[in-house]
Design an enzyme around this catalytic site. Structure first.
Site, PDB file in Angstrom:
ATOM      1  N   LEU A 129       0.696  -1.159  -0.305  1.00 32.89           N
ATOM      2  CA  LEU A 129       0.183   0.091  -0.162  1.00 32.89           C
ATOM      3  C   LEU A 129       0.819   1.287   0.047  1.00 32.89           C
ATOM      4  O   LEU A 129       0.570   2.490   0.852  1.00 32.89           O
ATOM      5  CB  LEU A 129      -0.695  -0.116   0.629  1.00 32.89           C
ATOM      6  CG  LEU A 129      -2.451  -1.231   1.114  1.00 32.89           C
ATOM      7  CD1 LEU A 129      -2.981  -1.039   2.276  1.00 32.89           C
ATOM      8  CD2 LEU A 129      -2.655  -0.738  -0.137  1.00 32.89           C
TER       9      LEU A 129
ATOM     10  N   VAL B 177       2.157   4.735  -2.150  1.00 29.47           N
ATOM     11  CA  VAL B 177       1.788   5.483  -3.738  1.00 29.47           C
ATOM     12  C   VAL B 177       0.333   4.368  -4.386  1.00 29.47           C
ATOM     13  O   VAL B 177       0.253   4.814  -4.670  1.00 29.47           O
ATOM     14  CB  VAL B 177       1.823   6.816  -3.077  1.00 29.47           C
ATOM     15  CG1 VAL B 177       3.464   6.651  -4.290  1.00 29.47           C
ATOM     16  CG2 VAL B 177       0.556   7.634  -4.253  1.00 29.47           C
TER      17      VAL B 177
ATOM     18  N   ARG C 172       2.681  -5.620   4.312  1.00 33.07           N
ATOM     19  CA  ARG C 172       2.886  -5.836   5.245  1.00 33.07           C
ATOM     20  C   ARG C 172       2.705  -5.290   6.417  1.00 33.07           C
ATOM     21  O   ARG C 172       1.946  -5.862   7.500  1.00 33.07           O
ATOM     22  CB  ARG C 172       3.900  -6.014   5.213  1.00 33.07           C
ATOM     23  CG  ARG C 172       5.438  -6.229   6.433  1.00 33.07           C
ATOM     24  CD  ARG C 172       7.179  -6.415   5.668  1.00 33.07           C
ATOM     25  NE  ARG C 172       7.446  -5.046   5.941  1.00 33.07           N
ATOM     26  CZ  ARG C 172       8.698  -4.439   5.482  1.00 33.07           C
ATOM     27  NH1 ARG C 172       9.199  -5.173   6.008  1.00 33.07           N
ATOM     28  NH2 ARG C 172       8.870  -3.154   5.942  1.00 33.07           N
TER      29      ARG C 172
ATOM     30  N   SER D 188       4.098   1.568 -15.736  1.00 32.50           N
ATOM     31  CA  SER D 188       5.455   2.816 -16.253  1.00 32.50           C
ATOM     32  C   SER D 188       3.579   3.847 -15.590  1.00 32.50           C
ATOM     33  O   SER D 188       2.764   3.491 -16.377  1.00 32.50           O
ATOM     34  CB  SER D 188       6.160   2.809 -17.430  1.00 32.50           C
ATOM     35  OG  SER D 188       6.260   3.973 -17.496  1.00 32.50           O
TER      36      SER D 188
ATOM     37  N   HIS E  26      12.123   0.075 -21.551  1.00 34.16           N
ATOM     38  CA  HIS E  26      11.298   2.010 -21.749  1.00 34.16           C
ATOM     39  C   HIS E  26      12.071   2.576 -19.913  1.00 34.16           C
ATOM     40  O   HIS E  26      12.223   3.941 -21.515  1.00 34.16           O
ATOM     41  CB  HIS E  26       9.870   1.565 -21.474  1.00 34.16           C
ATOM     42  CG  HIS E  26       9.306   2.554 -20.461  1.00 34.16           C
ATOM     43  ND1 HIS E  26       9.683   2.969 -18.775  1.00 34.16           N
ATOM     44  CD2 HIS E  26       8.514   3.235 -20.935  1.00 34.16           C
ATOM     45  CE1 HIS E  26       8.783   4.026 -18.975  1.00 34.16           C
ATOM     46  NE2 HIS E  26       8.015   4.351 -20.425  1.00 34.16           N
TER      47      HIS E  26
HETATM   48  P1  2AM Z   1       5.407  -1.900   4.181  1.00 27.48           P
HETATM   49  O1  2AM Z   1       4.315  -0.264   4.513  1.00 27.48           O
HETATM   50  O2  2AM Z   1       5.006  -2.338   5.526  1.00 27.48           O
HETATM   51  O3  2AM Z   1       6.908  -1.045   4.075  1.00 27.48           O
HETATM   52  C1  2AM Z   1       6.704  -0.440  -0.428  1.00 27.48           C
HETATM   53  O4  2AM Z   1       7.048  -0.009   0.698  1.00 27.48           O
HETATM   54  C2  2AM Z   1       6.162  -1.114  -0.282  1.00 27.48           C
HETATM   55  O5  2AM Z   1       6.730  -2.447  -0.471  1.00 27.48           O
HETATM   56  C3  2AM Z   1       5.583  -0.870   1.196  1.00 27.48           C
HETATM   57  O6  2AM Z   1       3.597  -1.819   0.637  1.00 27.48           O
HETATM   58  C4  2AM Z   1       6.185  -1.532   2.071  1.00 27.48           C
HETATM   59  O7  2AM Z   1       5.229  -2.862   3.743  1.00 27.48           O
HETATM   60  C5  2AM Z   1       6.197  -2.714   1.552  1.00 27.48           C
HETATM   61  N1  2AM Z   1       8.256  -3.552   1.793  1.00 27.48           N
HETATM   62  C6  2AM Z   1       8.786  -3.156   1.956  1.00 27.48           C
HETATM   63  N2  2AM Z   1      10.060  -3.862   2.383  1.00 27.48           N
HETATM   64  C7  2AM Z   1       9.210  -5.259   2.724  1.00 27.48           C
HETATM   65  C8  2AM Z   1       9.659  -6.122   2.916  1.00 27.48           C
HETATM   66  N3  2AM Z   1      10.792  -6.341   3.558  1.00 27.48           N
HETATM   67  N4  2AM Z   1       8.868  -7.290   2.945  1.00 27.48           N
HETATM   68  C9  2AM Z   1       7.828  -7.510   2.665  1.00 27.48           C
HETATM   69  N5  2AM Z   1       7.004  -5.860   2.347  1.00 27.48           N
HETATM   70  C10 2AM Z   1       7.758  -4.648   2.251  1.00 27.48           C
END
Ligand code: 2AM
Length: 485
Positions: free
Chosen positions: A15, A17, A38, A133, A190
């Site tokens: 989640l 943006v 997560r 993209s 791209h």
């Molecule tokens: P989060 O909100 O729990 O940090 C962009 O960073 C997206 O990737 C977010 O939804 C983030 O979750 C997720 N993300 C980044 N690192 C991650 C990881 N090691 N395991 C699972 N989700 C991850």
């Protein structure tokens, strides 16, 4: 979960943006989306804020999410590329069944997508690697989508992705790209092309500013004009707006921005692939190096007080030079895209991807950062002749490069004479002259290789027959078949 009828058409994990906007986009097209993240607290936050009043539902765990999905289940993962994707796929696989579909919509490297496609094949779970993209706005209102992977997944995800993607002349900027990592590979190219396009515009700006001494309002008006013709594109349009943008103090913002470029690595990966597949994608490579050079700010400032520059000053006609610049930009773009499609062709050959080049051009025509009118002409070229070996040899582009290549020479020559760097314009011209050269000095190169390393050479009259010459009289007559430097 017994008794609860699954109602979600698709789930999306991640989640940030981009993920939120893709969910909102799918919702606005009538699909029921289940959101997961997560950090689960973000699901409730999203439902209470951005997703308020929509049909979007949330999940408290992966199990909960899977239970809420209609079959075949479709799960989009939009998280940080690399281990985060691996983690989610590994956790999802035991929860899914044959026929279900996992779509990685992040900026994963195509090799990772190839690996997952191979690994999941025996399970019957279909894996898709999809290039997305268009940035935040694209994700919300119409991105360019480049899906590839297990072809059996396509009929199930097609109605959703073709509904939410950008449209160019009413045609969806999303189509099936090809097998395993093809979607992510096309997305990578791209992004590489995007590096080239951006650097070309930056060099044009540099020349306008430091050779022609133009002020920002004047430059903005030139980009405005350029956007009405062959160069009509998103990047030219935003450049005009950036040039016009004034800070809160009423002064232009652009000159206040530190001249050090960042990068996330997709241009670099295109360059690495170009080297790996042996395709001269010089323009993108040079665009990546231009960013690296810009990052050496302190060194550059020091060197600027030490190293002498050019004695020449621009004395020509400003209006004529601006027209040369416009045409040089157009010629370089043709060359850059020709190189990009050369790389696609070679990778397709190696990996046995059945790529449709016209449809790739259409996917890039709208929604994404490199969207332009020009891509419509590329689509036409490949539609007319799907076997086209090189874009430069399509009659339309042969004619247009013919009409603009003299201007590219003027720009490269002028920039060299006044000492304003234009590395990507230069790379474009060098490639063009190399590609159209019937004879190159590689005969000498082969002689050198044979001289010092007995690497052998072919005679022009006898291609395919490799011979060695004892150049010095004291070397042996034995060629090196395994030694290679
Ligand atoms: P989060 O909100 O729990 O940090 C962009 O960073 C997206 O990737 C977010 O939804 C983030 O979750 C997720 N993300 C980044 N690192 C991650 C990881 N090691 N395991 C699972 N989700 C991850």
């Amino acid at each position: 979960m017994l008794g609860i009828r699954p109602k979600a058409d698709i789930a999306l994990i991640g989640l940030a943006v981009m993920g939120q906007n893709l969910i909102l986009n799918m919702d606005s097209k009538g699909f029921v989306v289940c959101a997961f993240n997560r950090t689960v607290a973000k699901v409730d936050q999203f439902l209470a804020n951005e997703a308020k009043g929509t049909k979007i539902i949330g999940a408290k765990s992966l199990e909960d999410m899977v239970a809420k999905l209609k079959k075949p289940r479709k799960v989009v993962i939009l998280v940080k590329a690399g281990s985060a994707v691996d983690e989610f796929v590994s956790k999802l696989v035991p929860l899914l069944e044959k026929g279900d579909i996992i779509i990685d919509g992040g900026n994963s490297q195509y090799m990772d997508t190839q690996r997952w496609c191979k690994e999941l094949k025996p399970t019957g779970i279909h894996y898709v690697g999809m290039g997305v993209s268009g940035g935040e706005d694209g994700a919300r209102y119409g991105p360019s989508l480049m899906p590839g992977g297990h072809p059996a997944a396509w009929p199930h995800v097609k109605p959703i992705f073709q509904a939410i993607c950008a449209k160019a002349n009413n045609e969806p900027c999303c189509d099936w790209v090809g097998e395993d990592g093809a979607g992510h590979f096309v997305k990578m190219v791209h992004n590489g092309i995007e590096y080239g396009d951006m650097q070309l515009i930056c060099e044009a700006y540099h020349l306008m500013k430091d050779v022609l001494g133009m002020d920002q309002g004047e430059m903005a008006r030139v980009f405005e004009e350029w956007n009405k013709g062959e160069l009509d594109s998103f990047l030219i349009e935003i450049t005009r707006d950036i040039l016009n943008f004034k800070d809160s103090d009423g002064k232009y913002l652009l000159p206040k921005i530190r001249d050090c470029a960042g990068q996330k690595g997709t241009g670099k990966w295109t360059g690495i692939s170009a080297l790996e597949y042996g395709v001269p994608v010089t323009l993108i490579g040079e665009a990546v190096f231009a960013r690296c050079l810009s990052a050496l700010k302190e060194e550059r400032v020091k060197a600027s007080g030490v190293l002498p520059g050019a004695a020449g000053k621009f004395t020509g006609d400003k209006k004529a030079f601006l027209e040369h610049l416009r045409k040089a930009l157009y010629a370089s773009k043709i060359i850059s895209y020709a190189q990009g499609f050369m790389l696609l062709r070679e990778a397709a050959k190696v990996h046995q991807w059945n790529l449709n080049y016209g449809s790739i051009a259409l996917m890039w025509r709208g929604g994404c950062i490199i969207r332009s009118v020009f891509l419509g002409n590329i689509k036409d070229a490949f539609t007319k002749n799907p076997q086209l070996s090189n874009l430069l040899l399509d009659p339309y582009f042969t004619k247009h490069i013919g009409a603009s290549q003299e201007s590219l020479r003027q720009v490269v020559a002028q920039s060299a004479l006044v000492g304003v760097p234009a590395p990507v314009f230069g790379a474009a011209l060098a490639f063009y002259d190399g590609y159209r050269a019937g004879v190159l000095p590689a005969n000498l190169l082969q002689a050198q290789r044979d001289y010092f390393g007995a690497h052998t050479y072919e005679l022009a009259a006898k291609p395919g027959e490799f011979i060695h010459t004892n150049w010095t009289g004291h070397g042996g007559n034995v060629s090196a078949s395994t030694y290679s430097t």
